[in-house]
Design an enzyme around this catalytic site. Sequence first.
Site, PDB file in Angstrom:
ATOM      1  CD  GLU A 146      -9.032   2.341   6.120  1.00 57.40           C
ATOM      2  OE1 GLU A 146      -9.166   1.490   6.823  1.00 57.40           O
ATOM      3  OE2 GLU A 146      -8.435   3.498   6.338  1.00 57.40           O
ATOM      4  CG  ASN A 177      -9.891  -0.187  10.237  1.00 57.41           C
ATOM      5  OD1 ASN A 177      -9.033  -0.676   9.876  1.00 57.41           O
ATOM      6  ND2 ASN A 177     -10.358   0.931   9.611  1.00 57.41           N
ATOM      7  CG  ASP A 211      -0.280  -0.586   2.437  1.00 60.01           C
ATOM      8  OD1 ASP A 211       0.834  -0.201   2.693  1.00 60.01           O
ATOM      9  OD2 ASP A 211      -1.016  -0.902   3.461  1.00 60.01           O
ATOM     10  CG  HIS A 230      -6.675  -1.434   7.577  1.00 61.23           C
ATOM     11  ND1 HIS A 230      -6.906  -0.333   7.975  1.00 61.23           N
ATOM     12  CD2 HIS A 230      -5.668  -1.854   7.974  1.00 61.23           C
ATOM     13  CE1 HIS A 230      -5.760   0.211   8.286  1.00 61.23           C
ATOM     14  NE2 HIS A 230      -4.848  -0.965   8.523  1.00 61.23           N
TER      15      HIS A 230
END
Length: 240
Positions: free
Chosen positions: A144, A137, A68, A139
């Site tokens: 996301e 969270n 990423d 991810h």
Amino acid sequence: MSGLRLTVTDRGEDFDATGAAVIAEAIAGAPGAAIVVATGRTPMGAYARLARDLPARSASGLRVFQLDEYVGVTPDDPRSLAGWTRRSFVDPLGVDPDTVVWLDGLAEDLAAACRAYDDAVAAIGGLDLAVLGLGPNGHLGFNEPPSDPSSGTREVPLSDASIASNAAYRPELPVPRSALTAGLDVLLAARRVVLLVSGAGKAAIVHPALEGPVTPEVPASFLQRHPDVVVVVDRDAWES
Ligand code: GLP
């Protein structure tokens, strides 16, 4: 039967050594393996051990893919995830940076940059190994919530949770508002996934991710359907 194998370790050296061993085992005998590698704090100790313990040049033929990247950040910016990938994995393992498939967060046409990445994954026949961390969270990369398993390589606006967690990497600089991420589709298609999870900060998400309902609201939960996942988690994350 689930394809998920879980090892719970002590924090620190035990976690790093176990992470390094599962990565080494996955690439042993596959010198040209296509491998995507996470940045973040979690895998740094494992990468350092890997570089120290692997015989010289045994990893130099790996085909490395960036996981990423922030949009709008140059490779020499201290926040650059390409730079972090290079310093932590590519250079220490003796991989030629010119052979790495980078995600170009500076491209004028970001969608085209993502297509080029996916084309490179397809050209090599898919990824052999994905070494991933777990976002607070749920991810994977920057997929996301909500992300479904067919989510492709794309630009993603970052969630407040990701901005807050990523701010800790470079507290003196603002976190960019969007990023490119390898798609959940290519990550879930990797022949093996190694998921590394450490620290009490992951305690609230690791059980939902590995044992809770499989849902786009927790993108990592799709790993429960993957045939070959090795999870290394330390006690701080698992037992808090
Ligand atoms: C970050 C990155 C992920 C990373 C994860 C965990 O936001 N996008 O690639 O694996 O979150 O990071 P850390 O290991 O620092 O907890």
